[in-house]
Write a protein that holds these residues in place. Structure first.
Motif, mmCIF file in Angstrom:
data_model
loop_
_atom_site.group_PDB
_atom_site.id
_atom_site.type_symbol
_atom_site.label_atom_id
_atom_site.label_comp_id
_atom_site.label_asym_id
_atom_site.label_seq_id
_atom_site.Cartn_x
_atom_site.Cartn_y
_atom_site.Cartn_z
ATOM 1 N N ILE B 257 0.838 -1.197 0.000
ATOM 2 C CA ILE B 257 0.000 0.000 0.000
ATOM 3 C C ILE B 257 0.874 1.248 0.000
ATOM 4 O O ILE B 257 0.650 2.192 -0.770
ATOM 5 C CB ILE B 257 -0.956 -0.013 1.218
ATOM 6 N N VAL B 258 1.888 1.247 0.851
ATOM 7 C CA VAL B 258 2.794 2.405 0.896
ATOM 8 C C VAL B 258 3.448 2.585 -0.482
ATOM 9 O O VAL B 258 3.516 3.692 -1.023
ATOM 10 C CB VAL B 258 3.849 2.222 2.003
ATOM 11 N N ALA B 259 3.901 1.464 -1.057
ATOM 12 C CA ALA B 259 4.539 1.530 -2.377
ATOM 13 C C ALA B 259 3.565 2.077 -3.424
ATOM 14 O O ALA B 259 3.948 2.875 -4.292
ATOM 15 C CB ALA B 259 5.027 0.145 -2.790
ATOM 16 N N SER B 260 2.313 1.677 -3.336
ATOM 17 C CA SER B 260 1.319 2.161 -4.283
ATOM 18 C C SER B 260 1.115 3.658 -4.150
ATOM 19 O O SER B 260 0.981 4.373 -5.145
ATOM 20 C CB SER B 260 -0.030 1.449 -4.070
ATOM 21 N N ILE B 261 1.068 4.121 -2.900
ATOM 22 C CA ILE B 261 0.890 5.568 -2.692
ATOM 23 C C ILE B 261 2.058 6.332 -3.323
ATOM 24 O O ILE B 261 1.861 7.331 -4.036
ATOM 25 C CB ILE B 261 0.748 5.899 -1.186
ATOM 26 N N VAL B 262 3.271 5.834 -3.092
ATOM 27 C CA VAL B 262 4.448 6.483 -3.705
ATOM 28 C C VAL B 262 4.317 6.457 -5.231
ATOM 29 O O VAL B 262 4.523 7.464 -5.920
ATOM 30 C CB VAL B 262 5.756 5.767 -3.278
ATOM 31 N N GLY B 263 3.948 5.294 -5.754
ATOM 32 C CA GLY B 263 3.787 5.166 -7.201
ATOM 33 C C GLY B 263 2.748 6.134 -7.744
ATOM 34 O O GLY B 263 2.936 6.755 -8.808
ATOM 35 N N ILE B 264 1.647 6.281 -7.019
ATOM 36 C CA ILE B 264 0.581 7.189 -7.467
ATOM 37 C C ILE B 264 1.090 8.632 -7.511
ATOM 38 O O ILE B 264 0.824 9.373 -8.462
ATOM 39 C CB ILE B 264 -0.648 7.054 -6.530
ATOM 40 N N ILE B 265 1.849 9.002 -6.473
ATOM 41 C CA ILE B 265 2.388 10.375 -6.446
ATOM 42 C C ILE B 265 3.307 10.597 -7.653
ATOM 43 O O ILE B 265 3.209 11.600 -8.368
ATOM 44 C CB ILE B 265 3.159 10.622 -5.122
ATOM 45 N N ILE B 266 4.167 9.597 -7.912
ATOM 46 C CA ILE B 266 5.110 9.732 -9.035
ATOM 47 C C ILE B 266 4.359 9.818 -10.366
ATOM 48 O O ILE B 266 4.639 10.680 -11.211
ATOM 49 C CB ILE B 266 6.096 8.543 -9.045
ATOM 50 N N ALA B 267 3.373 8.937 -10.526
ATOM 51 C CA ALA B 267 2.643 8.927 -11.797
ATOM 52 C C ALA B 267 1.913 10.245 -12.016
ATOM 53 O O ALA B 267 1.871 10.769 -13.132
ATOM 54 C CB ALA B 267 1.663 7.768 -11.823
ATOM 55 N N SER B 268 1.344 10.818 -10.938
ATOM 56 C CA SER B 268 0.551 12.034 -11.147
ATOM 57 C C SER B 268 1.437 13.263 -11.289
ATOM 58 O O SER B 268 0.984 14.311 -11.724
ATOM 59 C CB SER B 268 -0.482 12.204 -10.029
#
Lengths: 672, 672
Positions: B257-268
């Motif tokens: 979940i933490v990794a996904s949040i980081v990924g979402i921030i990077i993608a956006s």
């Protein structure tokens, strides 16, 4: 025991003699005017040309496999393989030879009466049927006499039958549909000339294809099922009940052949006004005779009726699967009408509807197969003795296939009637003649659909009983799905039918494209071809279909043979068991789906052509034609090739069982 | 141990807070002019109207199942079921609510810059992703806290999630395709107005359908896989390795979940010029973080890296399955080009070609799943300890689903971009705006295809690990395919996906017909509808899709729930095990085939529209449209519903394991 082997072989001889008598009778009939004989000659020569080309490949193939078997297994198995292959080839040759003689005589008879035309067409089919069962049991009886109490050589015989079935059914399926689609796309659609028009260069290839696919292909398919089921039953019977266990299926089989001959006589003496009724009557009488005979034999040999019930359930399930096929593929029922109605909104809804019918139609046949398995297993006491139960399943397969003689006869009748119509059209015979051949042909469509259902059901039971024999041979205690090695086999096996179907459909597409190009070329380059003064080059079209059918089956053929052995060697016997089970499940389901969807599309088109939803030329009709074209490779190539795939993989596993037992499971050995 | 449960739930809360922050940000963006807000309002209201109608049915359904569980199992399971159902509903509600707010803001942003539009569309999707994972782990952590060391209640939670997924995915699939096909057939084909034309009464239903099917449906599907895989891993881990075995997947999940949040921030924050690259970057970073984190956690908890390898292979296989999907469904590769080329000879060859591609495309994903199973099983020492190996498979499933947060975000981005384009068209915005939304939409098509591949792969692994948990629960020693009881289960299970696919495709056909009738009626009866002075009744079309989607899923839903229990009771636990295995195999294969064939047809049409083979209006294009229309229910209804079927049947078996253990196998008891 030897007496039984001899009697079995003699009954086989009786079948061949009957076939010979029929051939003599057929040849006495009038073969029509010169034009008819000319056209029939083209078809006959084309069919034999195809066979000859095929034999060149087969000779190499047989030698290679013989050497491999000699090296990996033993001489007996290798020799038996050659016998199996040669017998299957002979059955196909006789069947095709007679079918391409009977077609023109059927046309000529249709100039006089429907009942005589029916008789000839059906007699032509009967020769194929009798050759299949006759050569099948002669081969088995002979091998049992030469190598008594050695069932290993029998598996070689089955492998031979299976290999030829691969060429005949898969190759034949590609041949016939390449010719059919090619002839239709350029002839009917582009040039606007009718079906079976002699100006179409692919028309002879198309008519040859009916024989190649539906006579020789279907015959080889059922020859394989026939000998496969008998061999499994003999093998398992010997393990479970000793001599009597091996004798019973052989007696049963002899009984079935005699019953088939009686059925064939009844059908060919039947009422010409209602061809379907005559064919049904013969089939039912044969079935009834087998049931009565088995009841007695079961009591005499086993002093009980368990074996009778196992055989009877197989026979009943086989007949029911065929009948159920009708519900989904005949215009008399709802499914086909729904597809026709959905064609009104165009091709897309026609396709969705047909795929839906095909998928839905898997339900009842699956349930019937399940009932067959459960009843035959438990009735033979499978709960106390699992191997005995598996013998019950093998007996059900033998029961289902006991009347193969008449089943193949009814089946092979269809393409002969179809050819007869083609000859009538090409020879420009009066409308009344075509009306008779059309009527015979339409009955042939129904029997073809029923035959396909039966072929699938029998392939399923045969593959399962070969699977049981395989498990015995490698002394498998279980194929446990909680063990990922089995699960992996199951997944891989389940995927293979999808791959096989994709490959064969793709092959039809490629071959059809070549045919289209060639037909276009001839229309362009041969002067006067369209006004009938120039003569099309029929032979080059036959050549294209022949070459394509042989080339395109190499890849699927290798897959079917190499994958089981490779999986057995790398992952071991249990994974291979899972592989076969997975392939049987998805293979049977895809076969039912494709064959029924194809049949339903075909008849939905014909239903629209009969005047429903606007009739010929309407939007619905155009959609119907699209559905029918999609259905062609479904029902005549990819669908039937599933039968071959699952049986061939089972028999390959069974033959190579000793090798897998000794060297199998390299991966696990490395990991350990 | 309690600490881990609390931390897990807290990480879930973090996901929800992140989602909330994103929502606040999205709402701050400009929502365009009045016309845009009006249209967006229709879509938003339509979506909520659908949800409200659905809730009425769901309320009854939840109460009925609650009572059954209370009676047949226990209170804990029944309560957990309600929590699972409510959480899945909440995730769907939030996701849809935000998606239907983000769509118009994406359109408005596209008036300024592509990068801002991408950011908003992706943020909208991210809310769905974060809600799925957040609510998933909060539910699991909460239940573990309340009922510690009792994994039975967890299965109730998974059943709740599964039940809602049935409504959302299967019902949603029927809703969206009924609207889509209905809108196209009358609007585009009959009335000749473009896609997304506001004069088309079904246009709002069509846009609502994108949200219902691709946001809520996909979300519920992955919510089910997500919680199902975690619960299996926790259950099996506890059996095999005690506390640590249960703790590891939970820690892994938090990490994901933490990794996904980081990924979402990077993608956006990514480059707006290349949307695909930005989305890929986010996904890969998240995956990489999980791999690094798992490497450390595996060492800390187990003092070794076996668990790490099991997780990593799952993650890698998941990503690869998604990527492989692209090979078969993107116009950059050969398959789609071949279909386009085969369209030149008409609809039939287009269909045959597409079906061939779909069938062929099953090969590599199946092999990837096999590799995933074997590696995760053996690396966890499955050879010595089978249950430990099954735990390995469950860990691979958790690994594959660890980055569900960003996977769903990328997936749900697609329909938002699609809607944004629809709004631009309906609000008559300048061409440049449409160009931007079209570009975002085309990226969405690729991500949708990849997402579908991922959903199938994860469903397969989740179903297999639920299957393993089931086998543990009923103390099955083996599911032996040499035992006909298992074989019968396998055949029956293998048939169910075909039946399910037929039923759902049929439902789309029926619902689409109703839609066609209604749209025609409005065109006929509402004055001035074609010149824009009369207003179409959007609501009645939404109602038709809503009612159809709810009515048509009753039958398949009952099948999926009742059959496993009935088979278990009549034939026993082993047959039920065979049934699940059979259903997983054919379900996965059909899902891959249908989803890839559908995607390939879609893009072949678009490829032709881009000017190849004659472009729009050519014969090839007409054939391409037929293929696309056949592909619609394939890829958006029947295909995805396979995922639900196999998971739901597995979880039903798991929940009812105690009942089957006690009363199962009535048939054998009678026969004995």
């Amino acid at each position: 025991m030897e007496t039984v082997f001899i009697v079995t072989a003699l009954v086989g001889l009786l079948a061949l003699i009957s076939a010979f008598v029929i051939v003599v009778k057929i040849r006495r009939y009038d073969s029509g005017n010169e034009r008819m004989r000319e056209i029939s000659g083209y078809i006959h020569d084309g069919a034999l040309a195809f066979l000859k080309s095929q034999y060149k490949y087969l000779a190499i193939f047989i030698v290679v496999v013989f050497v491999i078997l000699l090296w990996a297994i033993d001489l007996k198995t290798a020799l038996a393989f050659v016998v199996g292959a040669v017998f299957s080839i002979l059955a196909g040759y006789f069947g095709m030879f007679v079918a391409t003689k009977a077609n023109v005589r059927t046309t000529a008879a249709a100039m006089h009466s429907q009942s005589r035309a029916l008789k000839i067409a059906f007699s032509g089919g009967a020769v194929m049927g009798l050759c299949v069962v006759g050569l099948g049991v002669i081969g088995i009886g002979f091998l049992l006499l030469v190598f008594p109490e050695d069932t290993k050589s029998l598996t070689g015989f089955a492998l031979g039958a299976s290999s030829i079935a691969l060429f005949a059914r898969v190759g034949g399926g590609i041949f016939t549909k390449a010719a059919d689609v090619g002839a239709d796309l350029v002839g009917k659609v582009e040039a606007g000339i009718p079906e079976d028009d002699p100006r179409n260069p692919a028309v002879i290839a198309d008519n040859v294809g009916d024989n190649v696919g539906d006579v020789a292909g279907m015959g080889a398919d059922l020859f394989e099922s026939y000998v496969g089921s008998i061999i499994s039953a003999v093998t398992l019977g010997y393990i479970v009940l000793g001599r009597y266990g091996a004798v019973f299926p052989l007696v049963m089989t002899s009984l079935g052949i005699v019953a088939s001959i009686v059925g064939i006589i009844i059908a060919s003496k039947g009422n010409g006004e209602n061809p379907q009724k005559a064919l049904n009557l013969g089939t039912y009488v044969a079935g009834l005779l087998v049931i009565i005979g088995t009841f007695i034999v079961s009591y005499l040999i086993f002093d009980g009726f368990q074996a009778f019930f196992a055989v009877a359930i197989g026979l009943v399930v086989g007949i029911l699967i065929g009948r159920v096929t009708e519900i989904y593929t005949s215009a008399d029922f709802q499914s086909v009408k729904t597809i026709a109605l959905d064609s009104v909104t165009g091709s897309a809804t026609n396709i969705i509807s047909g795929l839906g019918v095909g998928m839905f139609s898997t339900m009842i046949p699956t349930l019937l197969i399940i009932v067959g398995i459960l009843v035959s297993y438990f009735v033979m006491g499978g709960m106390g003795n699992p191997t005995s139960g598996l013998y019950g399943i093998a007996l059900a397969a033998v029961g289902m296939l006991s009347t193969t003689g008449i089943t193949v006869a009814v089946d092979a009748y269809g393409p002969i009637a179809d050819n007869a119509g083609g000859i009538a059209q090409m020879a420009d015979l009066p409308k009344e003649v075509r009306e008779i051949t059309d009527k015979l042909d339409s009955v042939g469509n129904t029997t073809a659909a029923i035959g396909k259902g039966f072929a699938i059901g029998s392939a399923a039971l045969t593959a399962l009983s070969l699977f049981a024999s395989y498990a015995e041979s490698v002394s498998l205690k279980s194929i446990d799905l909680l063990n990922p090695m089995s699960l992996v086999g199951l997944l891989l096996g389940g995927m293979l039918p999808f791959l096989f179907a994709a490959l064969t459909m793709n092959s039809v597409g490629k071959a059809a494209n070549q045919m289209v190009t060639e037909v276009r070329r001839q229309f362009r380059e041969i002067p006067g071809i369209m006004d009938g003064t120039g003569k099309p080059d029929y032979d080059s079209c036959v050549q294209i279909s022949t070459k394509a059918s042989l080339r395109e089956m190499i890849m699927p053929g290798i897959l079917a043979v190499v994958i089981p052995v490779a999986v057995g060697l790398v992952f071991g016997a249990e994974t291979l068991g899972g592989l076969i089970a997975g392939a049987v499940v998805t293979g049977v389901l895809l076969a039912i789906m494709m064959s029924n969807a194809g049949g339903a599309w075909d008849n939905a088109k014909k239903y629209i052509e009969s005047g429903e939803h606007g009739g010929k030329g309407s939007v619905a009709h155009k959609a119907g034609v699209v559905g029918d074209t999609v259905g062609d490779p479904f029902k005549d190539t990819a669908g039937p090739s599933m039968n071959i795939l699952i049986k061939l993989m089972s028999i390959v596993s069974l033959v190579f069982a000793p090798v897998i037992l000794e060297y199998g499971g390299l991966l696990l050995k490395i990991l350990n």
